[in-house]
Each structure stands twice: as C-alpha cells, then as structure tokens.
Design a protein around this motif. Structure first.
Motif, PDB file in Angstrom:
ATOM      1  N   ARG A   1       9.976  35.908 -12.997  1.00 26.31           N
ATOM      2  CA  ARG A   1       8.532  35.734 -13.044  1.00 26.31           C
ATOM      3  C   ARG A   1       8.080  34.320 -12.644  1.00 26.31           C
ATOM      4  O   ARG A   1       6.950  33.915 -12.912  1.00 26.31           O
ATOM      5  CB  ARG A   1       8.021  36.055 -14.448  1.00 26.31           C
TER       6      ARG A   1
ATOM      7  N   PHE B   1       6.727  31.463 -10.206  1.00 28.51           N
ATOM      8  CA  PHE B   1       5.855  31.461  -9.031  1.00 28.51           C
ATOM      9  C   PHE B   1       6.622  30.879  -7.856  1.00 28.51           C
ATOM     10  O   PHE B   1       7.057  29.732  -7.916  1.00 28.51           O
ATOM     11  CB  PHE B   1       4.594  30.634  -9.302  1.00 28.51           C
TER      12      PHE B   1
ATOM     13  N   ASP C   1       1.604  35.195  -3.336  1.00 30.96           N
ATOM     14  CA  ASP C   1       0.707  34.340  -2.570  1.00 30.96           C
ATOM     15  C   ASP C   1      -0.257  33.579  -3.469  1.00 30.96           C
ATOM     16  O   ASP C   1      -1.309  33.152  -3.050  1.00 30.96           O
ATOM     17  CB  ASP C   1      -0.078  35.170  -1.541  1.00 30.96           C
ATOM     18  N   LEU C   2       0.110  33.428  -4.701  1.00 29.51           N
ATOM     19  CA  LEU C   2      -0.730  32.672  -5.622  1.00 29.51           C
ATOM     20  C   LEU C   2       0.189  31.935  -6.591  1.00 29.51           C
ATOM     21  O   LEU C   2       1.137  32.495  -7.110  1.00 29.51           O
ATOM     22  CB  LEU C   2      -1.626  33.639  -6.414  1.00 29.51           C
TER      23      LEU C   2
ATOM     24  N   LEU D   1       0.008  30.070 -10.017  1.00 28.36           N
ATOM     25  CA  LEU D   1      -0.836  29.729 -11.171  1.00 28.36           C
ATOM     26  C   LEU D   1      -0.178  28.733 -12.115  1.00 28.36           C
ATOM     27  O   LEU D   1      -0.766  28.340 -13.100  1.00 28.36           O
ATOM     28  CB  LEU D   1      -1.148  30.995 -11.982  1.00 28.36           C
TER      29      LEU D   1
ATOM     30  N   ILE E   1       1.116  28.612 -14.745  1.00 28.09           N
ATOM     31  CA  ILE E   1       1.367  29.211 -16.078  1.00 28.09           C
ATOM     32  C   ILE E   1       1.381  30.733 -15.943  1.00 28.09           C
ATOM     33  O   ILE E   1       0.378  31.328 -15.548  1.00 28.09           O
ATOM     34  CB  ILE E   1       0.276  28.783 -17.067  1.00 28.09           C
ATOM     35  N   PRO E   2       2.510  31.369 -16.278  1.00 29.03           N
ATOM     36  CA  PRO E   2       2.632  32.820 -16.084  1.00 29.03           C
ATOM     37  C   PRO E   2       1.986  33.557 -17.247  1.00 29.03           C
ATOM     38  O   PRO E   2       2.665  34.103 -18.116  1.00 29.03           O
ATOM     39  CB  PRO E   2       4.136  33.030 -16.059  1.00 29.03           C
TER      40      PRO E   2
ATOM     41  N   LEU F   1      -9.258  32.519  -2.982  1.00 29.55           N
ATOM     42  CA  LEU F   1      -8.446  32.252  -4.168  1.00 29.55           C
ATOM     43  C   LEU F   1      -8.677  33.321  -5.224  1.00 29.55           C
ATOM     44  O   LEU F   1      -7.740  33.864  -5.809  1.00 29.55           O
ATOM     45  CB  LEU F   1      -8.829  30.880  -4.729  1.00 29.55           C
TER      46      LEU F   1
ATOM     47  N   LYS G   1      -6.902  36.517  -4.434  1.00 31.34           N
ATOM     48  CA  LYS G   1      -5.471  36.488  -4.795  1.00 31.34           C
ATOM     49  C   LYS G   1      -5.289  36.677  -6.303  1.00 31.34           C
ATOM     50  O   LYS G   1      -4.419  37.399  -6.767  1.00 31.34           O
ATOM     51  CB  LYS G   1      -4.853  35.163  -4.353  1.00 31.34           C
ATOM     52  N   LEU G   2      -6.135  35.974  -7.041  1.00 34.01           N
ATOM     53  CA  LEU G   2      -6.063  36.085  -8.494  1.00 34.01           C
ATOM     54  C   LEU G   2      -6.315  37.532  -8.930  1.00 34.01           C
ATOM     55  O   LEU G   2      -5.624  38.078  -9.801  1.00 34.01           O
ATOM     56  CB  LEU G   2      -7.104  35.168  -9.128  1.00 34.01           C
TER      57      LEU G   2
ATOM     58  N   TYR H   1      -3.338  39.643  -8.266  1.00 32.22           N
ATOM     59  CA  TYR H   1      -2.314  39.288  -9.241  1.00 32.22           C
ATOM     60  C   TYR H   1      -2.591  39.951 -10.593  1.00 32.22           C
ATOM     61  O   TYR H   1      -1.718  40.570 -11.206  1.00 32.22           O
ATOM     62  CB  TYR H   1      -2.295  37.762  -9.370  1.00 32.22           C
TER      63      TYR H   1
ATOM     64  N   TYR I   1      -0.402  43.055 -12.748  1.00 31.60           N
ATOM     65  CA  TYR I   1       0.146  42.964 -14.094  1.00 31.60           C
ATOM     66  C   TYR I   1      -0.549  43.898 -15.075  1.00 31.60           C
ATOM     67  O   TYR I   1       0.047  44.343 -16.048  1.00 31.60           O
ATOM     68  CB  TYR I   1       0.137  41.515 -14.582  1.00 31.60           C
TER      69      TYR I   1
END
Lengths: 339, 339, 339, 339, 339
Positions: B255, B257, B268-269, B271, B273-274, C61, C64-65, C68, C72
């Motif tokens: 997991r 990044f 493609d991002l 962050l 912090i997962p 951005l 992408k977020l 993501y 999840y």
C-alpha cells in the motif's frame, strides 16, 4: 491432552495473540509441517522443471497453463465452503464436550439420599455409583479409540473393577443382538427401587429425583453415542476436502513465477519463493485441520478430550463422595461475619 | 470492569453511534494505539526508505514488489475468517456470562425452606449458603486470573471467611489427585439431608427442590470450568491470527504510494498518508481485538467480567437473605387498589 | 411503541412488500432522513466546489483523489461486518423480548393454590402478587430509560402502589452496597412459607411449584439485567461504525461525477445525482440503524418495547386474577358436543 | 444405512482426510456419477459441435455466446445460496436425529416403578411398553418410506405383534377424521392410572414421573411428524436448485475452450478437458446432494436413518428390560476398591 | 395449506430435485409469475424504446446510462442482505411452528388424572379441556387472519361451542383494558383446584403436574402472540426490499443489449432475451418471496399453517380423549413375544 491456553490470553495486550503463534504443542505447525514439506517440494520441483528443463515452446505452453490455473484457483470458493463446514464441525465438537457424562450430579444425590453408614448402606451406594461409571465406560469404549485400546475386551472392564464377575455373567446371559450399554441402568433403577422398599431411600420423591438424574445421565451417554454413530454426511466432508485439495493443486501450477521477459500481466517480478501462496497454504490447510481435529474429538490428537483420564477421575471421585464422605460433615461453626 | 454503554444508545438518534466513537475507556483506540504506532512507524520507515535511499533500479524492483504484495493482500480472506471466528468467540463469551454461578436462586429457597430462627437454624442456613459461595470461589480461582491473584492460596480462602479452619482440614485430608471443588457440594447435600432428618427441612419435596437447585448451580460451575479447560482449538486461533498478520505485512509494502511518474495503474496520486489502509488497520485489528478481549473474559481487561466483585456481592447478599431476612416479613397491608 | 405490521404481510401478494415501503412510522425514512440530508448536502457541496470553484490543475488532482477513494470504498467489507454484527444484535434483542418477565404463570398458580376467600386470603394473594410486580418494576427501572423517567425515585414506586410505606422502610434498612431488586423475592419466599405453615398453601408440593415458578421469574429478571449490564463489547460496535462511516466518507469523494472529457474509465456520464450511491446510503445506514434501534430495546424508539405499558398491564391483570377471579368459576354446563 | 466414518478420522494425520476421498459407499462419486456423465457428455457434444460442425461465422457467434455465458456464470451466487440453504437443511436433519423417539428412558422407569413379578405385573409392564413402541411405529409409518413399505397396512402392525386384535378393533372404532397416533398414549395414561389405583404403581410421584416421561416421548413423536409435515418451503428449494442448474447450464457453454487463434482474453490455451469446471461440478452438485440426502432422512439413501432397525431394536430391548430384567439384580459384592 | 413434498425427496436420486422444479402449487412460478410479467414487460418496453425510437445521440446517452447502471447493479449486496435476512425469517417461522399450542399433552394428563366416569367427572374433564381449546382459539384469533375471518366476533366463538353463554357473560364482565386470553386459564386453575378439594384429582402431585402442563401451554400461546406482536423491525424489512428492488431497477436499464457496433466491452452479442437476468430475477425475487411467505405464517398462503384445521382437530381429538376414551381400556392380553 487438551491444549489449554486461556490463561495466556486472559488480558488483551500489545500484539496479544502473537505469543500464541510461537507455540508448538497443538499448533498449526506441528499439524501441518509434513503437508507443508510435501507442498513446498512439489512446488520447487515444478519450478525447477520449468526453469531448467523445459524447451522454449514447452515453457510458453506451461506459462499459459499456469495463467489458466491461476485464474480458476481464484474461483474456487474455498473460504465459504470451509467457513460453513468448520462452523458445523466446531458446534458438534462443543456439543460433544458439553454432553460428556459426568457422574457428579448423581453422586451428590446418592451421597445425600441413600441412607445408612453400615456396610449394607455403603455397598448400596458404591454399587449404584459403580453402575453409573460402568455405563459411561461402555459408551466411551464405543466412541473413543483411546479407551477402546485400554479396554479391548470385557475382561479388562472386569479387571479394572468396573464390573464384578457375577455381573458380567448376567450381562453376557442377556440375549440381545443389540448394544447393551443400557443394562447397568436397568440394574440401577431396580436396585434403587429395592432400596426404596427397604427404606434406604426414604420416599418416592427421593427415588424419582435419583431416577430423573439417571435418565439425564443416560441421555448424555446416548447423545454421545449418536454423535459417533451419525456423523457429518460423508459427502459434505468430501466436498470440502475436494475443494481445498483442488485449490492447492491449482496453486502448484498457477502460482509459479513466470519468465518476466514474456510480459504476462502480473508476472514482472520473480521472487523464487511464493511467500503468499505458502501463507495461504497455512490458512486453508490449517482451517481444514481444525475440522479434522475436531470431527472426532475422541482420538489421540493433542486437542482431543482426555477420556481415559475422565474415566479414572469419575470412578475415584464418585466412590469417595458416596462412601468416605457420606455424612462425614465438618463441625458447624459460626462464620467470621456472624452478626 | 465491564464497559456499559447501553444507556447511551437507548434511543436511535441523529448519527446515533457517533458518540460511541469518542469514548476512550474500553475503546478500540485504547486497545490498539500501540499496535497502530508500530504499524504507522514501519509504514513510514519503508516509505522513507523507498523515497530517499533506494537507487533508481532498486526503486523499480520495490515498485514491482509493492504491486505484487498489493495483489495478494486483496486475496487474503480476512473478512470471512474473522467473521466466522469472532462469531464463535462472541457466542462462547456470552454463554460464559449466562453461566456465571449466582447463588440467588438457592438463597431464596434456603431462606424459605430451612426452618428455625434460633441459633442452630441460623447456623444451618449460613453454613449451607457458605458452602455454595465456597464452591463458586474455588471455581473462580481456577478460571480467573484476577481472583487467583486475590486468593493465591487456600489460606486466603480461609482468611476471607469462606471456609473454617476445620473444614479446610477435612478438605485437605481427602485423598484425591483431582480437583476438589465439588467437595463443599457433598457437604451441602449431606447437611441438607441431616437437616431433613432433624425436621429443619420439612419434607422430601423441600429437600429435593434444594438438591435440584444445587445441582443446577454445580452445572454452571462445571460449565464455566469447561469453557476454561477446553478452549477454541489453538489451531483456529493461529489460523486467524496468521491471516490478519499476513494481511498487514502485505499492506506495509503493497500500500505504499509509488512514484506517479512511472505510470503504474492506480498509482497516479501520492497522498503520503495511506488513510484507507490505516482505517482498514482499525477495522481488522479491531475485530481481532474483539476476539482477544472476549476469548478469556476472566482477565483484567476493561471489558472482562468483574469476578472479584461478584464473589463479594454473592457472599454479602446471600448471608443477608438467609439470616437477617429469614421470616423478617413486612406487615401485610391492603394495597391502594384494594376493591 | 412497537411497530406491528405482520397483519399487512399475512399473505404473499403481488409485489407484496412494496406496501411496507410506503410507511412512515418506524420506517427507514423517519430514522434516516436527517442523516440523509447531511450526506446529500455534503455531496452537493463537494460537487459544486469541484465543478465551479477549482482551477484546472486542482480539478485534475481532485479527480485522481476521487478515483483513489472510489477504489478503496469498494474494498471496505461493510456488508459482512454489518451482516455478522446485525445478526448478533437481532439475536440479543429477541432474547431480551423472550425474557421479559410476565407474571402470568405465577398469577395462575397463586390464584389456584393459595386458599381462602376471606380477607386474609385475599391479602395474602394480593401481597404475593405485588411482590412479583415490584421486582419486575425494580428491574425495569434499571434497564429502561422510559421507566426510569416515570419512576425516578422510590417515592414514585410507593406512590404508584407497588410498595407500602412499611415495606419501603424495611427495604431501606437493609444494609447492602449492592442492588436490592431481589429483596421482594425473599419476602415472597418467606411469606409463601408462612402461608404453608398456616395451611393457606396446602402442602410442600404446592409450595415448591410456586417457588420454582418464582425462581423462573427471577431468572428472567436477572437475564434482562445481564443484557443491560454486559452489552456487546464497545470495540465491536466501534469497528462496525467506523467501517460504515469510512465507507460513506470515501463515497462522498469517490462517487463524484468527474469531467467526462477527461476520459477516466467509467466516468463518461454525468448524472449530477448519484442515485445508486444514495440508495446504498439507505441500505447500509439503514442496516446500521437496525442495530442502533435494537441494541437497547428499552428506550423510546418507535420500535422499542413498551415497558411502561407492560408494568401497568401486569399489575392490573395479576391483581384481577388472584383476587376477584379467585374461585369465581362459571357454572359448569354441558357443551354442545355432549354425546 | 448410516455411513459411519468417525473412527477413520479419530486422529488428525498426514493428509488425514484423503482416505475419505477414496470411499465409495455414501460417497460423492456414488451419488453423482450419473449426473456427472450427463454433464460431461453434454459438454463434449457442444465441444465437438463447435470444433467440427460449425462454419466460421457460426463459430464467431458461438464464441461471443460462450464469453457472454461465462461472464454471467460468475455472477450467479451459487456459493452463498448453497451455504445458507445447506446450513438450514443440516440443522433440521440433526434435530430430527436428536428427536428420534427412543423408549429407553421410559423402559427404565417402568422396570423400576411398576411392581410385581407375577403374571399380572409382567403383563402390565409389557403392555405399557408395547403402547410406547406402537406409537413410535405409527409415527414412523407416517414419516418414513422404508417403514411404510414394511408395514403398509394396520394388519402388518398387528401381525408384527405391536398391537393385539382387540386393540385394533378399539382403535378402528374411534371415530375421528384425524390421525390417531396419540391413541395408544391415552391407553398408556389410563392404564398407568389404573395400575396406580391397584397399587402396582406406588404413589402419585411415581405415576407422574411416568406420565412426564411419556409426554416427553410424545413430544419427540410429534416433532418428528412436524418436520415431515412442514418442510422447508418449496420455494426455497426451488430457488437453490434453479441457481445451481442455471450455473451449470451457463458453464456448459461458457467454459468451452475457444479457438486460441481468435485471441479472446483468457482463451489462449486449449486443454480439451475443462478440469476445473468438472471439479466445480463436483463441489456444487455435491453440496446440493448433501441437501438432497438430508432433506428427508427417512428414505433409503446410504446416509438415511435406519428406522426399521430402530423399531426392532426398541421392541426387543424394551420388552427385555421391563420383563426379564425386572428385579433380576446381580448379587451385590464389594468392589475391588473397597477400603 | 402447507405444501408437503418430503415424500418426493425421500431418496437422493438422479437429478433428484428436478422433479420439484415442475410443481405449480406453492411454487416459485405461482408466486412470481405476476411480478415476472411486469419485469419482462418493462424490460421489453425499454428495449423497444432504445432500439426503435431513440435518435442516435439519445442512444449514445442511453448506452452510457446502461453501462453505469450495470456497474452499480453488481455492487448492490443483494445476496448477503437476503442471506442474513432470510435466515432470520426462516428461524422465526420454524419457532412459530414448534410453538403452536397442541393440547395433546394436557389431554393425556386430564384423561388419566381426573377421576370419575359419572356425569360430573365427564363434565369436569370436558370443561377443563374446553378451557384449553378456548385459550388457543382466542390467541389464534389475534394472530391469524384466517381464524379471525371465521370467528369475527365472540358470538361466533360461543356459537361454535368453545364457550358457553354463561362463561361469555363472566368473561365480558371482567373489567380490564387489556387482552383477556388468559382468563380461561384462571378458570382452569381454579376448577382444577376445586376438583382437588373434591377428590376428583387425587393429590397435589397430580394437580401440580396439570398446572405445570397448563403453564407450558400458556407459554406457547404467549410466545405465538409475541411473534405476532413484535415482528422483525420494519427497518430491516425495508432495507432488504429496497436493496432487491433497486437491483432490479438497475437491471432493467443496465442489462439491455447495446448496439454491438459501438464496441462497448462485453456488448458484442445481441440475444434480445436477457436469459440470465431473467433467471437472476427468479433467484432473488424468489428468495425475497420465501421471506414474504414465512414472515407471517398465519395467513392464507399456500405454505401457511392451517390454523383453522388445527382448531377443529384439537377440539375433536381432545374431547374424544378425555371423555369417550377415559378408562375405556382394551383388555390386556399376552403379546406374541411372551416368553
């Protein structure tokens, strides 16, 4: 012997269960290491074959086969089949434990309701108690391999003091093509009835309490016998075993690391050791082993019930309670909170 | 101490459960913060390693490894294994609670069926009651760490007034290699039988009601002992723990990044912090903690049963009921709905 | 008040359950509309922000977020966690209902076994019955918010006629640091024993039937108390709540309609209203609400048990049965099938 | 006959369950080989058709159809539907086993509580016992095909000695449009009551113990009848069967090996034999067979309960216990642990 | 009427369950054909609209919408929600069946314990029995639509001979705002107590056995009432219904065959009839129908309990057993196995 670890997990602590992972006795490692070695060896053999012995065309073919196997391995519903099956097995196992016949309830009643500290009274109480223990022994012989090994014939039962020679003769004289574990209970009932007539049991209320308790004991015995006699249908066990074995067979081929140069999707890394597949082996084979251990809890596994110990304990304790302890009361004293 | 929050959720209100999320005592945060710190630290360490210390080629290799781990992390059936396992643990936990031996039923019977306000009658009732409490104490000493700490030896039991010195001597004199928690019950039965002969218990019906009740109490005790003695098979617990730990191990790497410039699918991002992995850690590790807390409810966790409190309550209340309150009835008056 | 709809579904008819979807009382809409508004508002706010206020780069951005988050959101095992949890809660809720203490069994016995139509006999039966009702009231005060509001102090209990002043005094005089809901039962047992001596209860068989019934009643009371005292471990509730909330949080961002011109997979349609996400909100949040409603069925929710009604009904009905109806039999006549 | 294999799995050994895979009796192979042949034949026929008889355009069409079927085959939730359904069926099956009416408890009571070794006493005990066996026979005739074949008319029942001619006449004379299996129990109750009056049963306590036990026996009988009468709703069984059949129908087309030259995803290998699909057939069809076997355990399957054997055993054993063994006690001797 | 098919599945045979698929009565087809027609019509309408009436641009939009719907249809967790819900409903349904109040146990006791073949004795037994039947009728009127239709007023109850006019008057005179189904039980208890005084019931042991049995009967009645009164929370039923309906709504659009020329993934075949979607309709809607049928088993569905039949059977059989059959014993004869 049952593996007890509850004192190890009394408190939930920092990574609390990890200590359990390091035990050997009754552990997944002890149960599975042989299967694991076989699995790992086969995997390695196939890997070596693929890497060093196959020709280019054969390799391409093998790679296709591997991808095919991998795809179907994921479709096998091992988790659910195991989940439902293990739940069933665990419930049966616990019910068997709960229905182990303990003579404690009967011994308390006999000790307090069958009168007389003279020899006849003692004989009466001991004999009644012995019949109870005899029945549970006869049942245990039927269901438990371990007990059967210890008492292979009725001679051993007589020799261990559970039956007198005369009783055995009477027992053998009864003509019936069926199991006769209920015979000592008929004796029990008739003997109690006789004791009632002789005034050793005071009245019908006392007698019937005894009889009810004996019938409860008998129900435990027969339930235990029922669990042994009518198991989980063979088909169910076969379905589950087949599913798990198929899964591992598919993994052996499907989880090989393929030539990264061929550019197969998800095959761009060669780790040599398929760490997650081996761990999956532990989950699924371990889960199946749970079932295997519990499906017959009267064997000699690390986690099986200690039936031989039970038999000894029950005889010793129950004779003690009905004979030596009968009306042998501690002097009553005022306790420290008096007034 | 048990964490009671039912009054907080009496009514289903606007985002009703959110208030529960803000508690500390007995909460998921209190139980998991240490594990969480370890997990976050390891994740950060790997992240820093990947971002700042690896060379380009090493990074590429790590990225492949990360994708590989991520793929397998999703295949680990943590949810189901945990679902079935936690259901099993919760059922056992609740059954243990339901089978806690409360002497209330016996104390009501003794208070109304054992006659005599004189000293002998009082002594009789108190002694019978004390035997009941003594048995439950002996059982609790076996199953509960907390109680064992409070009563490490039989001297402490005598000192706390559950047993007289004379009783202890008799108890110790009994030769048996097995646990002797049933001994006070034999005394109870014999003492009740003696009281019946002396007319303190009026007839066999009264006596047998008492004996049946006592046998019920004994069954609770032995069931409690059984839950402690024969736990969930170690293999099952190990399978579940392994599955969860493997999942988190796979997450630590899978997991991360990855460099968004490499164009890996779904990467493609960045962050840093997962957030979802950390939340998943809370679900799964939290669920496992539920099991860890409940698998032995006689420890000293926030949510464990307060056995020491039970012991004190039972002794105090039951002596009160059979002695001071015996035949100490309020004057009967007409209630306000009379006619 | 409990929402009863069984008569609406007596027969399985054409799209039979759809009528249930149109009810308001006790419905998912009534329970969820506030949460739904909050969720929809937040979703809209984010949508507006994304569509009108973000610059091009910020939009990229955000997209992408969003992808993501969506990825999840699907990995969160809301369904299973909820399935196992709600099953647990529903089972507990039903067990609590089944163990509500109804005095009917006792009132039938008292009406037929406690003799005498004179004033003393009436007083005896009414007093015994009152003790039974008093105990259940004391328990209900502990577990039910609604009952506690109605009877905040013991004065209210006395005022409502469940207890006489004299009884209250005796009750208060008992020195015990523990709950005293068992006290009226000791009185009950002793009063019944006294009635036996005075010949109002004919013999020990009648007396012991009464005592057994009373002990059954006591067990219901204490089980109810147990359910309140030892709830589902807080950690479990937190895990489930966290999972559901996280899911919705991920949905808020992940289920936004992204710019169709960017050609993201699965994002080539802009419906503005995320109809399926809103429906999912209803399923999952509704399922959680089921748990929230049932976890403490003694509150004031639409679907909670009507404890105050129970208390009134039990007192009225039981006094009627033991007093006015005692030996007030209809004349026996031949029924219409005679011969 | 029930297939017992528990002794084969007493200990968890190296690949322990694999031995179970090699059994024939009661096995998945015996139950499924016909269905398997049909399935394999159909698969082969379609395969041959596709490979040799279709034109190029037809092949392309078939390939699209195959991919379409494969996609939907995966969406059919066979695993869950089967999991929940089989769990239900297995629970019902086990409850039926547990509620098989065994007369052992009654025979122990009759043997000890009905007095007199003279002919009248013997006749009394034998007749009471016969009524018990008669009821269970009447019930078994209703629920079990095998028993019904053996006793097609009441003449057979009389002929086998369960009923005398006179009893049959009285039985037939009773005018009732309903089943009359309860009639022998009324006789039992009245006969026991008569025996009580004649002093053959000592007092009401003995009598009521007998009556309670008889009512327990009656409850088992009626529960067994209930399981037969009210089965799992037909709709449920149809849903499950439809799901499984649909799945296999979809597999027949969807799991064909398509022309590898066409480059369909996942179709670059032609194994001719769809090994995993065939194994899946075994899992799912096997699982359904488990349900089929257990849904009515009173047929003549390998795994069904041996009701005819039960009937014989119960009659023989119970007459033996109440007649020959009545008060035929072994001489009491001191056991070998005496002092 | 209950649909019994267990004799059809006594043996597991070649494609054993397929015969069940061809039944109409109580079948999935009978229950679902109307819904199926609606679903198929809507699907066709949308299909026709898409194929013939939409313009090119509208088609493109519809296709995007269809793909969007299809994607979310797969995310709706219909299987699990249904699985957990149906399990709950089936368990409740079976418990209701098991708790149907049958008077057989009471009639056996009354027949053997209430003495006297004279008119007064007959009247006594018949009246006691009638009270029992009356109570169950009063309960059935509350829970069952079918019974309520047959006995809409108390006049019908009197007219059918369950109650005499005098009893009705006494019943109506009792002032209570609550349901009065317990009244006949108070009469029962008092009448039995009176019979005891008059020597018609021999002693307290006989009386208390009767009273205990009556209380068991009362518990069944009140449990049945409880199941009707406190159903599965409306919210749960709504959640499940919403999930299933949403799924089918999404399918209506999402499972359309799209223009194969547009090259959408998975849309290169146009079968016109969405065979698998229609089958899915049968699984899921059928599963929901299982719940709908069983959620209130006292209606008039094919599979509902035949309460009116029960009422008639119970009255006829129980009067027969306590009156005509009282002490009407067959002559005792030696059975054919004598010696």
């Amino acid at each position: 012997m049952t593996v007890t670890y509850s004192s190890k997990v009394a408190n939930a602590t920092f990574f609390g269960f990890h200590r359990l992972l390091l035990r050997w006795k009754g552990s997944i490692y002890k149960l599975l290491y042989r299967e694991f070695i076989v699995f790992a060896t086969l995997y390695t053999a196939i890997s070596v074959l693929y890497r060093f012995f196959l020709t280019g065309r054969q390799k391409r073919l093998f790679e296709k086969l591997s991808i095919y196997c991998d795809k179907y391995a994921e479709q096998i519903p091992v988790t659910f089949v195991l989940g439902f099956y293990v739940t069933l097995v665990v419930n049966r196992w616990w019910n068997q434990f709960v229905n182990l016949p303990w003579p404690d309830r009967l011994m308390l009643l006999i000790s307090s309701c069958v009168q007389g500290r003279d020899e006849y009274g003692r004989l009466l109480r001991r004999t009644l108690m012995r019949y109870v223990n005899l029945t549970s022994l006869l049942i245990f012989r039927s269901v438990s391999t371990a007990v059967y090994k210890r008492f292979p014939t009725m001679d051993h039962v007589v020799g261990a003091g559970f039956m007198t020679k005369y009783e055995r003769k009477l027992f053998d004289d009864l003509k019936s093509p069926h199991l006769k574990y209920w015979v000592p209970f008929v004796w029990f009932g008739n003997l109690a009835s006789k004791a009632r007539k002789e005034g050793r049991i005071r009245d019908s209320v006392d007698l019937q309490t005894l009889m009810n308790e004996m019938n409860k004991f008998r129900s435990w015995c027969s339930l235990l016998f029922g669990y042994d006699w009518v198991g989980i249908p063979l088909v169910y066990t076969q379905v589950v075993t087949l599913a798990v074995y198929t899964f591992f067979f598919a993994c052996l081929i499907g989880r090989q690391f393929l030539d990264t140069d061929q550019g197969y999707q998800g095959h761009d890394l060669d780790l040599y050791i398929p760490i997650f597949t081996l761990l999956q082996f532990f989950f699924y084979a371990g889960w199946l082993k749970v079932a295997e251990q519990l499906i017959n809890p009267f064997g000699e596994d690390d986690d099986d019930f200690e039936t031989n110990w039970c038999i000894d304990r029950n005889l010793q304790v129950s004779l003690l309670a009905v004979d030596e302890m009968h009306m042998n009361l501690p002097k009553m004293e005022k306790d420290i909170y008096w007034n």
